[in-house]
Design a protein around this motif. Structure first.
Motif, PDB file in Angstrom:
ATOM      1  N   ASN A 158      20.606  63.046 -39.215  1.00 39.14           N
ATOM      2  CA  ASN A 158      21.067  61.759 -39.743  1.00 39.14           C
ATOM      3  C   ASN A 158      20.867  61.728 -41.259  1.00 39.14           C
ATOM      4  OD1 ASN A 158      21.266  58.982 -40.510  1.00 39.14           O
ATOM      5  ND2 ASN A 158      20.857  58.392 -38.396  1.00 39.14           N
ATOM      6  N   LEU A 159      21.939  61.441 -41.984  1.00 34.81           N
ATOM      7  CA  LEU A 159      21.866  61.427 -43.445  1.00 34.81           C
ATOM      8  C   LEU A 159      21.011  60.286 -43.977  1.00 34.81           C
ATOM      9  CD1 LEU A 159      25.572  62.239 -44.378  1.00 34.81           C
ATOM     10  CD2 LEU A 159      23.640  63.808 -44.177  1.00 34.81           C
ATOM     11  N   GLY A 160      20.658  59.323 -43.124  1.00 38.77           N
ATOM     12  CA  GLY A 160      19.889  58.177 -43.590  1.00 38.77           C
ATOM     13  C   GLY A 160      18.388  58.347 -43.521  1.00 38.77           C
ATOM     14  N   ILE A 161      17.885  59.418 -42.918  1.00 38.92           N
ATOM     15  CA  ILE A 161      16.436  59.557 -42.799  1.00 38.92           C
ATOM     16  C   ILE A 161      15.844  60.039 -44.115  1.00 38.92           C
ATOM     17  CG2 ILE A 161      16.613  59.995 -40.331  1.00 38.92           C
ATOM     18  CD1 ILE A 161      16.081  62.944 -40.856  1.00 38.92           C
ATOM     19  N   ALA A 185      21.433  44.624 -37.981  1.00 38.17           N
ATOM     20  CA  ALA A 185      21.870  44.122 -36.672  1.00 38.17           C
ATOM     21  C   ALA A 185      21.733  45.209 -35.614  1.00 38.17           C
ATOM     22  CB  ALA A 185      23.313  43.628 -36.765  1.00 38.17           C
ATOM     23  N   ALA A 186      22.102  46.444 -35.972  1.00 36.57           N
ATOM     24  CA  ALA A 186      22.011  47.544 -35.015  1.00 36.57           C
ATOM     25  C   ALA A 186      20.566  47.809 -34.613  1.00 36.57           C
ATOM     26  CB  ALA A 186      22.641  48.792 -35.611  1.00 36.57           C
ATOM     27  N   ALA A 187      19.631  47.673 -35.554  1.00 37.24           N
ATOM     28  CA  ALA A 187      18.227  47.973 -35.277  1.00 37.24           C
ATOM     29  C   ALA A 187      17.609  47.012 -34.277  1.00 37.24           C
ATOM     30  CB  ALA A 187      17.429  47.953 -36.584  1.00 37.24           C
ATOM     31  N   LEU A 188      18.249  45.893 -34.031  1.00 37.30           N
ATOM     32  CA  LEU A 188      17.732  44.933 -33.049  1.00 37.30           C
ATOM     33  C   LEU A 188      17.942  45.420 -31.619  1.00 37.30           C
ATOM     34  CD1 LEU A 188      18.993  41.600 -34.673  1.00 37.30           C
ATOM     35  CD2 LEU A 188      16.697  42.591 -34.780  1.00 37.30           C
ATOM     36  N   HIS A 189      18.636  46.552 -31.455  1.00 39.80           N
ATOM     37  CA  HIS A 189      18.987  47.031 -30.109  1.00 39.80           C
ATOM     38  C   HIS A 189      18.250  48.318 -29.755  1.00 39.80           C
ATOM     39  CE1 HIS A 189      22.338  44.133 -29.474  1.00 39.80           C
ATOM     40  NE2 HIS A 189      22.280  44.093 -30.791  1.00 39.80           N
ATOM     41  N   LEU A 190      17.070  48.498 -30.314  1.00 44.58           N
ATOM     42  CA  LEU A 190      16.287  49.689 -30.022  1.00 44.58           C
ATOM     43  C   LEU A 190      15.729  49.697 -28.604  1.00 44.58           C
ATOM     44  CD1 LEU A 190      14.368  50.046 -33.398  1.00 44.58           C
ATOM     45  CD2 LEU A 190      16.058  51.630 -32.481  1.00 44.58           C
ATOM     46  N   ASP A 191      15.797  48.567 -27.914  1.00 47.05           N
ATOM     47  CA  ASP A 191      15.314  48.513 -26.539  1.00 47.05           C
ATOM     48  C   ASP A 191      16.456  48.627 -25.534  1.00 47.05           C
ATOM     49  OD1 ASP A 191      12.595  48.203 -27.180  1.00 47.05           O
ATOM     50  OD2 ASP A 191      12.908  46.069 -27.594  1.00 47.05           O
ATOM     51  N   ASP A 192      17.661  48.919 -26.030  1.00 49.00           N
ATOM     52  CA  ASP A 192      18.817  49.077 -25.137  1.00 49.00           C
ATOM     53  C   ASP A 192      18.699  50.399 -24.376  1.00 49.00           C
ATOM     54  OD1 ASP A 192      21.346  48.820 -23.913  1.00 49.00           O
ATOM     55  OD2 ASP A 192      22.169  47.836 -25.690  1.00 49.00           O
ATOM     56  N   LEU A 215      20.143  52.417 -40.796  1.00 52.60           N
ATOM     57  CA  LEU A 215      19.068  51.644 -40.171  1.00 52.60           C
ATOM     58  C   LEU A 215      17.864  51.522 -41.112  1.00 52.60           C
ATOM     59  CD1 LEU A 215      18.941  53.056 -36.522  1.00 52.60           C
ATOM     60  CD2 LEU A 215      20.322  51.163 -37.413  1.00 52.60           C
ATOM     61  N   PRO A 216      17.032  50.504 -40.912  1.00 54.22           N
ATOM     62  CA  PRO A 216      15.769  50.443 -41.657  1.00 54.22           C
ATOM     63  C   PRO A 216      14.890  51.643 -41.325  1.00 54.22           C
ATOM     64  CG  PRO A 216      16.273  48.334 -40.611  1.00 54.22           C
ATOM     65  CD  PRO A 216      17.243  49.318 -40.052  1.00 54.22           C
ATOM     66  N   SER A 217      14.038  52.037 -42.257  1.00 49.04           N
ATOM     67  CA  SER A 217      13.189  53.211 -42.066  1.00 49.04           C
ATOM     68  C   SER A 217      12.305  53.078 -40.826  1.00 49.04           C
ATOM     69  CB  SER A 217      12.315  53.426 -43.305  1.00 49.04           C
ATOM     70  OG  SER A 217      11.448  54.520 -43.127  1.00 49.04           O
ATOM     71  N   ALA A 218      11.800  51.884 -40.569  1.00 48.74           N
ATOM     72  CA  ALA A 218      10.925  51.684 -39.404  1.00 48.74           C
ATOM     73  C   ALA A 218      11.661  51.986 -38.100  1.00 48.74           C
ATOM     74  CB  ALA A 218      10.387  50.254 -39.401  1.00 48.74           C
ATOM     75  N   ALA A 219      12.957  51.703 -38.057  1.00 48.46           N
ATOM     76  CA  ALA A 219      13.733  51.983 -36.848  1.00 48.46           C
ATOM     77  C   ALA A 219      13.839  53.488 -36.619  1.00 48.46           C
ATOM     78  CB  ALA A 219      15.120  51.360 -36.970  1.00 48.46           C
ATOM     79  N   TYR A 220      14.032  54.238 -37.674  1.00 49.00           N
ATOM     80  CA  TYR A 220      14.111  55.687 -37.524  1.00 49.00           C
ATOM     81  C   TYR A 220      12.784  56.257 -37.026  1.00 49.00           C
ATOM     82  CZ  TYR A 220      18.520  55.644 -40.162  1.00 49.00           C
ATOM     83  OH  TYR A 220      19.804  55.433 -40.571  1.00 49.00           O
ATOM     84  N   HIS A 221      11.692  55.765 -37.564  1.00 50.17           N
ATOM     85  CA  HIS A 221      10.388  56.275 -37.138  1.00 50.17           C
ATOM     86  C   HIS A 221      10.122  55.941 -35.669  1.00 50.17           C
ATOM     87  CE1 HIS A 221       8.468  58.030 -40.719  1.00 50.17           C
ATOM     88  NE2 HIS A 221       9.332  57.272 -41.382  1.00 50.17           N
TER      89      HIS A 221
END
Length: 462
Positions: free
Chosen positions: A241-244, A197-204, A218-224
């Motif tokens: 970020n620990l998720g990358i 849900a958070a990744a849908l706001h990359l254009d904010d 976040l999904p990997s594509a969002a981080y990239h």
């Protein structure tokens, strides 16, 4: 030279008669009263005298376990009562009364306390001072209250609900679409917010994307995609970020901004080869990096064998090195490496002395910071002319510092050094007495405060 009296007040070697003098002097000295409140050896009448002086001192006594619920009247000492409630040692019956206190600051502090009764939480949620329900939204774990506060008309309240990790994911997803950018920003960085849900706001807006770069799920594509951000502060957030994943770490290691590279060096899961590269491209300094703290013995040995001193220095900051690696680094020809390893526990006196002989003032403070440094070596460093200031500070705090070295530290014009020496348990009683005599007027006998009871029993707050 500044008076080290407040450090003397904390010295565990302070004789009982001098402690009594300081407690009496604290009637006219707020800072002295607060320093004394941190002692664990106060007699009951001394606790009552200090507690009766002012509420801030009483709060310190309560936090130190010297005041209990039976000692406190919440109507006259609300901050003391709140300190006990926050630690779970207060009387739950106080909470509804404090929720109706006329001072909104008291009500706000109450809203941050754990385990509030339902009646109290309801009162705070409806409080007309916005900071009160906002504080409750930040701390409560009740899902029904969080749902109500998430719909609060004031953005400040919704913002702190969005920051609360106990807020249910469905509410956080809803807050991602809030009209207020601050609310969206907090929800975007909350680890409890669903990553998809958070990744849908990359254009904010940038402030929202900056918090998304901190979200660990976040999904990997969002981080990239965030790695392409033109604002380096967003990429800096991403770098720790620990998720990358390692692929993104390698991509960030090619970043042209040294701030991004410096933050990446602090990532706890950074591949060792990348860390070795970063050590020679960015200034990391003498710090134990998370990746080094978690390194295996074989990895530490690999780093210690590097031809690059900046890489060896990374390993030298570790404080649980295998003895062979520790001793090899202690013999390193580079002063920066030697300085990093000098505080390592377990180094024998002969090696510490050799380090000081080879590098002198460059490693004096680091040698003095070694917990196993012998008193004779500390004396040698303290009597060096000029003695490095950092070395004197380390000696003043060292458990093995002797009277001579402490006297040199006590005479220092540096306030931190003098205060540390004044609070050292190894300071001779005569030196402690001299400090008290210098700072206080001549003692003429006890001067009891007639308003302070001297019998045992609960404190009567006034």
């Amino acid at each position: 030279m500044p008076s080290p009296l407040y450090a003397v007040a904390l010295n565990p070697a302070l004789p009982p008669d001098l402690l009594g003098r300081l407690v009496a002097a604290a009637d006219a000295d707020e800072d002295l009263a607060r320093a004394l409140a941190d002692r664990a050896d106060l007699a009951p009448e001394q606790v009552r005298r200090l507690a009766a002086r002012d509420e801030d001192t009483a709060v310190r006594l309560a936090l130190g376990g010297l005041l209990h619920a039976s000692d406190v009247d919440p109507s006259t000492r609300p901050l003391v009562a709140l300190a006990l409630l926050d630690e779970g040692r207060g009387d739950p019956a106080w909470a509804p009364r404090l929720a109706r206190h006329p001072d909104p600051y008291v009500r706000r502090l109450l809203a941050s306390c754990p385990g509030l009764p339902d009646e109290t939480a309801e009162l705070l949620a409806a409080d007309p001072t916005i900071a009160v329900p906002a504080e409750l939204g930040c701390h409560t774990g009740r899902t029904d209250l969080l749902a109500r506060l998430a719909a609060h008309p004031e953005a400040e309240v919704r913002l702190w609900v969005a920051d609360n990790r106990a807020t249910p994911p469905v509410l956080l997803t809803r807050l991602l679409d809030d009209d207020d950018v601050g609310v969206r920003r907090q929800a975007a960085g909350n680890p409890a917010t669903p990553g998809a849900a958070a990744a849908l706001h990359l254009d904010d807006r940038p402030e929202v994307r900056g918090r998304l770069a901190e979200h660990p799920g976040l999904p990997s594509a969002a981080y990239h995609r965030l790695a392409e951000e033109p604002a380096c502060w967003i990429r800096c957030n991403l770098a720790v970020n620990l998720g990358i994943d390692p692929a993104l770490m390698h991509r960030l290691a090619a970043d042209r901004d040294t701030d991004v590279l410096g933050r990446l060096a602090h990532h706890p899961a950074l591949p060792l080869d990348l860390l070795e590269r970063l050590a020679v491209t960015v200034r990391i300094g003498p710090v134990l990096l998370p990746r080094i703290a978690a390194a295996e013995p074989a990895e530490l040995a690999r780093l210690a064998d590097s031809p690059e001193p900046r890489v060896r220095m990374l390993a030298a900051e570790h404080r649980d090195l295998p003895p062979t690696v520790r001793d090899r680094l202690a013999a390193d020809p580079d002063a920066a490496v030697a300085k990093s390893v000098a505080p390592h526990p377990g180094l024998p006196p002969a090696r510490l002395t050799a380090l000081l002989d080879r590098f002198g003032a460059k490693v004096a403070a680091a040698v003095a910071a070694n917990p196993d440094a012998p008193a004779v070596l500390l004396d040698r460093i303290a009597t060096t002319e000029p003695a490095p200031l950092r070395a004197l500070r380390a000696i003043a705090a060292h458990r093995r510092a002797g009277p001579g070295a402490l006297a040199r530290c006590l005479a220092s014009a540096d306030r931190r050094t003098a205060e540390a020496a004044a609070g050292h348990p190894g300071l001779p009683p005569g030196a402690i007495a001299a400090l008290v005599r210098e700072a206080l007027p001549p003692f003429t006998g006890s001067r009891p405060d007639p308003g302070v009871p001297v019998t045992d029993g609960p404190m009567t707050a006034r």
